[in-house]
Design a protein around this motif. Structure first.
Motif, PDB file in Angstrom:
ATOM      1  N   ASN A 131     -87.013  49.358 170.946  1.00  0.00           N
ATOM      2  CA  ASN A 131     -85.674  49.097 171.451  1.00  0.00           C
ATOM      3  C   ASN A 131     -84.949  50.409 171.755  1.00  0.00           C
ATOM      4  O   ASN A 131     -84.464  51.093 170.847  1.00  0.00           O
ATOM      5  N   ALA A 132     -84.859  50.748 173.037  1.00  0.00           N
ATOM      6  CA  ALA A 132     -84.228  52.008 173.452  1.00  0.00           C
ATOM      7  C   ALA A 132     -82.759  52.050 173.053  1.00  0.00           C
ATOM      8  O   ALA A 132     -82.251  53.097 172.643  1.00  0.00           O
ATOM      9  N   TYR A 133     -82.077  50.922 173.176  1.00  0.00           N
ATOM     10  CA  TYR A 133     -80.653  50.874 172.826  1.00  0.00           C
ATOM     11  C   TYR A 133     -80.452  51.213 171.352  1.00  0.00           C
ATOM     12  O   TYR A 133     -79.520  51.942 170.998  1.00  0.00           O
ATOM     13  N   ALA A 134     -81.301  50.693 170.480  1.00  0.00           N
ATOM     14  CA  ALA A 134     -81.164  50.957 169.047  1.00  0.00           C
ATOM     15  C   ALA A 134     -81.320  52.446 168.753  1.00  0.00           C
ATOM     16  O   ALA A 134     -80.548  53.015 167.977  1.00  0.00           O
ATOM     17  N   TYR A 135     -82.318  53.080 169.367  1.00  0.00           N
ATOM     18  CA  TYR A 135     -82.492  54.526 169.164  1.00  0.00           C
ATOM     19  C   TYR A 135     -81.303  55.308 169.721  1.00  0.00           C
ATOM     20  O   TYR A 135     -80.847  56.279 169.118  1.00  0.00           O
ATOM     21  N   PHE A 136     -80.800  54.883 170.882  1.00  0.00           N
ATOM     22  CA  PHE A 136     -79.659  55.570 171.477  1.00  0.00           C
ATOM     23  C   PHE A 136     -78.426  55.453 170.579  1.00  0.00           C
ATOM     24  O   PHE A 136     -77.741  56.444 170.310  1.00  0.00           O
ATOM     25  N   LEU A 137     -78.154  54.235 170.083  1.00  0.00           N
ATOM     26  CA  LEU A 137     -76.999  54.041 169.203  1.00  0.00           C
ATOM     27  C   LEU A 137     -77.184  54.783 167.883  1.00  0.00           C
ATOM     28  O   LEU A 137     -76.221  55.338 167.338  1.00  0.00           O
ATOM     29  N   LEU A 138     -78.408  54.844 167.388  1.00  0.00           N
ATOM     30  CA  LEU A 138     -78.697  55.623 166.185  1.00  0.00           C
ATOM     31  C   LEU A 138     -78.411  57.098 166.449  1.00  0.00           C
ATOM     32  O   LEU A 138     -77.797  57.789 165.626  1.00  0.00           O
ATOM     33  N   GLY A 139     -78.837  57.581 167.617  1.00  0.00           N
ATOM     34  CA  GLY A 139     -78.549  58.960 167.991  1.00  0.00           C
ATOM     35  C   GLY A 139     -77.060  59.226 168.105  1.00  0.00           C
ATOM     36  O   GLY A 139     -76.565  60.274 167.678  1.00  0.00           O
ATOM     37  N   LEU A 140     -76.312  58.288 168.673  1.00  0.00           N
ATOM     38  CA  LEU A 140     -74.853  58.448 168.779  1.00  0.00           C
ATOM     39  C   LEU A 140     -74.203  58.466 167.393  1.00  0.00           C
ATOM     40  O   LEU A 140     -73.259  59.230 167.153  1.00  0.00           O
ATOM     41  N   ASN A 142     -75.647  59.471 164.579  1.00  0.00           N
ATOM     42  CA  ASN A 142     -75.964  60.774 163.984  1.00  0.00           C
ATOM     43  C   ASN A 142     -75.189  61.900 164.668  1.00  0.00           C
ATOM     44  O   ASN A 142     -74.803  62.869 164.012  1.00  0.00           O
ATOM     45  N   ARG A 143     -74.942  61.768 165.963  1.00  0.00           N
ATOM     46  CA  ARG A 143     -74.132  62.772 166.678  1.00  0.00           C
ATOM     47  C   ARG A 143     -72.708  62.799 166.120  1.00  0.00           C
ATOM     48  O   ARG A 143     -72.138  63.861 165.878  1.00  0.00           O
ATOM     49  N   SER A 144     -72.135  61.613 165.899  1.00  0.00           N
ATOM     50  CA  SER A 144     -70.784  61.551 165.330  1.00  0.00           C
ATOM     51  C   SER A 144     -70.758  62.150 163.930  1.00  0.00           C
ATOM     52  O   SER A 144     -69.822  62.883 163.588  1.00  0.00           O
ATOM     53  N   LYS A 152     -76.033  70.409 160.515  1.00  0.00           N
ATOM     54  CA  LYS A 152     -77.078  70.453 161.532  1.00  0.00           C
ATOM     55  C   LYS A 152     -78.264  69.530 161.230  1.00  0.00           C
ATOM     56  O   LYS A 152     -79.084  69.278 162.110  1.00  0.00           O
ATOM     57  N   THR A 153     -78.331  69.000 160.017  1.00  0.00           N
ATOM     58  CA  THR A 153     -79.365  68.003 159.721  1.00  0.00           C
ATOM     59  C   THR A 153     -79.200  66.812 160.645  1.00  0.00           C
ATOM     60  O   THR A 153     -80.175  66.252 161.153  1.00  0.00           O
ATOM     61  N   TYR A 154     -77.948  66.445 160.886  1.00  0.00           N
ATOM     62  CA  TYR A 154     -77.676  65.328 161.790  1.00  0.00           C
ATOM     63  C   TYR A 154     -78.029  65.695 163.227  1.00  0.00           C
ATOM     64  O   TYR A 154     -78.466  64.840 163.995  1.00  0.00           O
ATOM     65  N   ALA A 155     -77.844  66.954 163.608  1.00  0.00           N
ATOM     66  CA  ALA A 155     -78.194  67.385 164.969  1.00  0.00           C
ATOM     67  C   ALA A 155     -79.691  67.216 165.211  1.00  0.00           C
ATOM     68  O   ALA A 155     -80.103  66.773 166.294  1.00  0.00           O
ATOM     69  N   SER A 156     -80.510  67.534 164.217  1.00  0.00           N
ATOM     70  CA  SER A 156     -81.955  67.347 164.395  1.00  0.00           C
ATOM     71  C   SER A 156     -82.303  65.862 164.498  1.00  0.00           C
ATOM     72  O   SER A 156     -83.230  65.479 165.212  1.00  0.00           O
ATOM     73  N   ARG A 157     -81.538  65.015 163.806  1.00  0.00           N
ATOM     74  CA  ARG A 157     -81.754  63.569 163.930  1.00  0.00           C
ATOM     75  C   ARG A 157     -81.361  63.080 165.326  1.00  0.00           C
ATOM     76  O   ARG A 157     -81.997  62.173 165.865  1.00  0.00           O
ATOM     77  N   VAL A 158     -80.305  63.668 165.893  1.00  0.00           N
ATOM     78  CA  VAL A 158     -79.894  63.312 167.251  1.00  0.00           C
ATOM     79  C   VAL A 158     -81.047  63.579 168.215  1.00  0.00           C
ATOM     80  O   VAL A 158     -81.386  62.729 169.051  1.00  0.00           O
ATOM     81  N   VAL A 159     -81.667  64.745 168.095  1.00  0.00           N
ATOM     82  CA  VAL A 159     -82.786  65.102 168.971  1.00  0.00           C
ATOM     83  C   VAL A 159     -83.909  64.085 168.816  1.00  0.00           C
ATOM     84  O   VAL A 159     -84.437  63.554 169.802  1.00  0.00           O
ATOM     85  N   LYS A 160     -84.272  63.775 167.583  1.00  0.00           N
ATOM     86  CA  LYS A 160     -85.366  62.824 167.314  1.00  0.00           C
ATOM     87  C   LYS A 160     -85.045  61.442 167.887  1.00  0.00           C
ATOM     88  O   LYS A 160     -85.878  60.821 168.558  1.00  0.00           O
TER      89      LYS A 160
END
Length: 187
Positions: A131-140, A142-144, A152-160
């Motif tokens: 589910n691309a949407y789920a990964y995108f929302l997870l990234g958002l 972690n970005r927040s 920066k731990t969250y920044a690496s999660r955003v990339v992943k």
């Protein structure tokens, strides 16, 4: 459509159809055309016959969340509270039902609880990696968390997470943007 198909093709045999989810599919249609009142009325009418169906409760919760997204801010909270109530009902029925965690992630995200959103979305992507949407929302989420906590731990999660989102949906331009932003911050 099924009735027309049967009428126009009388020689074909159709296996018995499972009509237990008919109200859910009708509600999903009404959600797509943004007729939330009819969707809610239909689902609530049939809920007694679907009381053991977590999909029915998740659909009802998603309807309330979608309805809240088109209301003025003063009216949103009640719809979001209703969504939360029905998601808790779904969790009591089947805590392993994957769509429950996507809906909870959405709800927490809309309410600004990015830790709760990330936790539920992470739980969802462990069950459904497509589910691309789920990964995108997870990234958002972690970005927040990264921007609010300067961690920066969250920044690496955003990339992943954004890499996973674009692997599934390469046309997601915002995912590339947020991924690049996080990679620049990581150095």
């Amino acid at each position: 459509a099924t009735v027309l198909n049967k009428l126009l093709n009388p020689t074909l045999e159709y296996p018995d159809e499972d009509e237990t989810n008919q109200a859910i599919y009708a509600a999903l249609f009404y959600n797509q055309v943004r007729n939330y009142d009819i969707s809610l009325k239909l689902l609530k009418q049939y809920m007694p016959s679907m009381e053991d169906n977590p999909r029915a409760y998740v659909t009802l919760a998603n309807t309330y969340m979608q309805f809240a997204s088109v209301l003025p801010d003063a009216q949103k909270q009640g719809k979001l509270d209703s969504a939360n109530f029905y998601l808790e009902q779904a969790k009591e029925i089947d805590a392993d039902f994957a769509p429950l965690y996507l809906a909870l992630g959405n709800l927490y995200f809309v309410r600004g609880n990015f830790e709760g959103a990330a936790e539920n979305l992470d739980n969802f992507v462990k069950r459904d990696k497509s589910n691309a949407y789920a990964y995108f929302l997870l990234g958002l989420s972690n970005r927040s968390l990264w921007l609010h906590n300067n961690n920066k731990t969250y920044a690496s999660r955003v990339v992943k997470d954004m890499k996973a989102a674009v692997r599934i949906n390469p046309q997601n331009g915002k995912a590339y943007l947020y991924m690049a932003e996080a990679e620049l911050a990581l150095g």
